[in-house]
Enzyme design. Structure first.
Site, short mmCIF file in Angstrom:
data_model
loop_
_atom_site.label_atom_id
_atom_site.label_comp_id
_atom_site.label_asym_id
_atom_site.label_seq_id
_atom_site.Cartn_x
_atom_site.Cartn_y
_atom_site.Cartn_z
CG ASP A 160 35.15 1.27 2.97
OD1 ASP A 160 34.24 1.22 2.16
OD2 ASP A 160 35.61 2.34 3.43
CE LYS B 294 35.21 4.54 -2.39
NZ LYS B 294 35.46 5.94 -1.97
CG MET C 74 45.77 5.09 0.70
SD MET C 74 44.34 6.15 0.37
CE MET C 74 44.86 7.69 1.13
#
Length: 364
Positions: free
Chosen positions: A142, A164, A275
């Protein structure tokens, strides 16, 4: 292989089947050695063989002595007893160092290891994480994991970026799971390298279930979670005696419901939001509606454990507009609670880290 000598420019002879010796070959190549492979079988791993020079396997004592005399090191990987005897005799007579390595697995079904890479600083990788990377045939990684030295930690492995970014998934989760299973069913040793910990908003549970359903052996190596480490790097302890005896980790990927906001505000202690930059205005307004004081201190730590680390502090009612004006961006960790006030006293932790990080980048 624990290499305690400098192999750069050295000639290393690997004796054994290419497939079973693939990790040994990869480590030697990564160390800068010129690698020769004595293998009378069929090529077992094109990736490994392409990095070496194949030589004819000797058929008698004189040929063995001549071959080993032309190199600096001989590595034996999973050879039979007669070849072992010939190698020991030839290296002894030629006074060449001989070492033995266990063969890499060549099972019909490989295995998957989910590895938590921590918040991005390679120094926070665990011993178990490094061991898994070292044995990998393929690594799916990632963007938030520690990747700067990935080729060094996983020498010879195929490195696949499935990272991502907010609002954009280059490879969706279902496809990632399919790739993990496909690689393992092909007999490969697979590492899924994630930022933080695989089981803290890392969708590790989904990947474990996918592997288990496909009959693929899967293990998990826990990682240092950014929920604790990133606030710590900014001098913010998530708990502190007589200030906070609990902390709650929340995903800010989607807005919380009014019921969730009510319960969250009533818990007390420290709230850590991952996030959460995009939903920050909704979160702060919702917590105040639920009864949290507008003067509750908040900190946003951007790009934790990097030379670009930045901390923005304000009260609950001011943090969202301030973050907007300052252009706060992900990745970032939001900390809400009285412990934020301690950061002014403990910020030496962050300063020390940033100096170390800068030094490491310079030496790399």
């Amino acid at each position: 292989m624990e290499i305690s000598v400098n192999l750069a420019g050295r000639r290393v002879l690997v004796v054994g089947h290419a497939g079973r010796a693939r990790h040994t070959i990869a480590r030697c190549v990564a160390s800068g050695a010129r690698v020769y492979l004595a293998d009378d079988g069929e090529p077992g791993d094109a990736r490994a063989v392409s990095s070496v020079v194949r030589v004819i396997v000797p058929s008698n004592r004189l040929e063995w002595k001549t071959l080993v005399s032309s190199v600096d090191l001989v590595v034996s990987v999973g050879v039979d007893s007669s070849t072992t005897d010939a190698l020991e005799r030839a290296t002894r007579e030629a006074r060449i160092w001989l070492t033995t390595e266990p063969p890499s697995p060549t099972l019909p079904i490989g295995r998957v290891t989910l590895v938590g890479g921590g918040p991005g600083d390679g120094q926070l990788l665990t011993v178990a994480a490094l061991a898994a990377l070292r044995e990998a045939d393929v690594v799916f990684f990632d963007r938030l994991g520690p990747v700067a030295r990935l080729a060094e930690w996983a020498p010879g492995a195929e490195l696949v970026n499935v990272g991502k970014t907010p609002g954009h998934h280059a490879v969706n989760q279902t496809e990632i799971q399919e790739r993990l299973v496909e690689a393992a069913l092909a007999g490969k040793t697979v590492v899924r390298l994630k930022g933080g910990d695989p089981f803290v908003f890392g969708r590790g549970g989904e990947e474990v279930i996918a592997c288990s359903r496909a009959g693929v052996p899967v293990t998990v190596v826990s990682g240092v979670t950014s929920a604790i480490a990133v606030p710590g790097a900014a001098g913010i302890p998530v708990t502190h005696r007589e200030i906070s005896r609990l902390f709650t980790v929340v995903s800010g990927h989607v807005p919380l419901s009014e019921n969730e906001l009510l319960h969250l505000a009533g818990l007390g202690g420290t709230i850590v939001v991952l996030m959460g930059v995009g939903t920050l205005p909704h979160l702060t307004a919702g917590l105040m509606r639920a009864g949290m004081s507008a003067s509750m201190p908040v900190a946003i730590v951007e790009k934790g454990f990097s030379t670009g680390q930045r901390t923005t502090r304000a009260d609950l009612d001011e943090i969202a507009p301030l973050a907007s004006r300052l252009g706060v961006r992900s990745p970032a960790v939001v900390v809400i609670g009285e412990v934020v006030r301690l950061s002014e006293q403990l910020d030496v932790t962050a300063a020390t880290f940033l100096q170390d990080a800068a030094a490491e980048l310079t030496t790399d």
